[in-house]
Design an enzyme around this catalytic site. Structure first.
Site, PDB file in Angstrom:
ATOM      1  N   ALA A 139       0.802  -1.225   0.000  1.00 55.37           N
ATOM      2  CA  ALA A 139       0.000   0.000   0.000  1.00 55.37           C
ATOM      3  C   ALA A 139       0.831   1.269   0.000  1.00 55.37           C
ATOM      4  O   ALA A 139       0.400   2.305  -0.511  1.00 55.37           O
ATOM      5  CB  ALA A 139      -0.942  -0.001   1.208  1.00 55.37           C
ATOM      6  N   THR A 165       0.325   5.630  -1.611  1.00 58.41           N
ATOM      7  CA  THR A 165      -0.138   6.721  -0.752  1.00 58.41           C
ATOM      8  C   THR A 165       0.031   8.082  -1.419  1.00 58.41           C
ATOM      9  O   THR A 165      -0.782   8.991  -1.210  1.00 58.41           O
ATOM     10  CB  THR A 165       0.591   6.702   0.603  1.00 58.41           C
ATOM     11  N   HIS A 215      -3.783  -9.995  -4.706  1.00 59.45           N
ATOM     12  CA  HIS A 215      -5.031  -9.873  -3.945  1.00 59.45           C
ATOM     13  C   HIS A 215      -6.208  -9.439  -4.814  1.00 59.45           C
ATOM     14  O   HIS A 215      -7.222  -8.973  -4.295  1.00 59.45           O
ATOM     15  CB  HIS A 215      -4.834  -8.898  -2.784  1.00 59.45           C
ATOM     16  N   CYS A 244     -26.783  -6.923  -7.649  1.00 58.16           N
ATOM     17  CA  CYS A 244     -26.499  -7.338  -9.021  1.00 58.16           C
ATOM     18  C   CYS A 244     -27.701  -7.036  -9.903  1.00 58.16           C
ATOM     19  O   CYS A 244     -28.838  -7.406  -9.577  1.00 58.16           O
ATOM     20  CB  CYS A 244     -26.177  -8.832  -9.038  1.00 58.16           C
ATOM     21  N   CYS A 293     -29.275 -10.597 -11.281  1.00 57.50           N
ATOM     22  CA  CYS A 293     -30.035 -11.558 -10.476  1.00 57.50           C
ATOM     23  C   CYS A 293     -30.424 -11.049  -9.096  1.00 57.50           C
ATOM     24  O   CYS A 293     -31.108 -11.756  -8.348  1.00 57.50           O
ATOM     25  CB  CYS A 293     -29.244 -12.865 -10.323  1.00 57.50           C
TER      26      CYS A 293
END
Length: 251
Positions: free
Chosen positions: A14, A18, A113, A146, A149
């Site tokens: 991260a 920044t 990730h 969604c 659906c």
């Protein structure tokens, strides 16, 4: 004949983003430090079970502003490294998509990730753009469902409580084993299994360089520790790598 150039693996966290206006999580001013309960917003169990957690999650995504963020000097330095011809791969813990947006070829970036640039329905698995979902939130839908659906929408990220994609992790491990230089940038190296890639690289003979303001558990293994701000330190380090000079280190 030119000497073979070493493979450089760059693990980013991260801290590299920044300067693009995206807060980190575990640093002294990080999101988890300011609001420890915020971790529930990216934990799969509470997210699926509690509509209030989802509503707070959508508000957090609006406030963080990752969708509109732009790459900074740290991201662009890695583009320069790739364009220099040095073999390299970026292994990122970030979900902001800034490495791809900076101009790195898709094949050079492994998003460990996942990505927050897309959302997926947990029921029908249909994917769509995050900015479309955030537009709906801004228009008053505090927990957009969604459109196909009616199921729960979630970001295409690996949340706490979920395992990393085995194929992505396997590829990252192969890169860590093969590289000759492993650079960890803007990460406290606390989230596993991604953090363990640094040790895997060292075990296979790589030089480890850590660029981070705060100490990490892997500092004792590092050949070089750089504490300067990333947007200045990473371009300088890239210039050294391109020049083939990693002999003059910073402690």
């Amino acid at each position: 004949m030119n000497a073979k150039r070493p493979l450089v693996a760059v693990l980013t966290g991260a801290g590299i983003s920044t300067d693009s206006g995206i807060p980190d999580y575990r640093g002294p001013q990080g999101l988890w430090q300011r609001d420890p309960a915020a971790q529930d917003l990216v934990t799969i169990g509470p997210y699926l079970a509690d509509p209030d957690v989802r509503r707070r999650s959508w508000r957090m995504r609006q406030e963080v502003g990752a969708v509109g963020a732009e790459p900074n000097a740290g991201h662009l330095a890695l583009v320069e490294l790739e364009r220099s011809g040095v073999p390299m791969r970026v292994l990122t813990q970030n979900v902001d998509g800034l490495h791809r947006r900076s101009g790195l070829p898709e094949r050079k970036v492994l998003e460990l990730h996942g990505t927050a640039q897309r959302v997926q329905c947990v029921r029908c698995r249909v994917r769509s753009d995050m900015d479309e979902a955030l537009t709906r939130v801004a228009a008053g839908e505090d927990d957009p469902a969604c459109r196909a659906c009616g199921g729960i929408l979630r970001p295409c990220t690996v949340m706490f409580g979920e395992a990393l994609d085995a194929t992505v992790l396997g590829t990252a491990a192969s890169v860590a084993r093969a590289c000759e230089v492993f650079v960890a940038v803007g990460t406290l190296l606390q989230v596993h299994p991604a953090a363990g890639l640094a040790e895997l690289a060292v075990q296979n003979g790589a030089r480890l360089i850590i660029v981070n303001a705060e100490p990490t558990p892997y500092d004792p293994l590092a050949d070089e520790l750089i504490r300067e701000p990333i947007s200045a330190a990473l371009p300088a380090l890239v210039r050294r790598i391109v020049a083939g000079d990693l002999t003059a280190g910073a402690a």
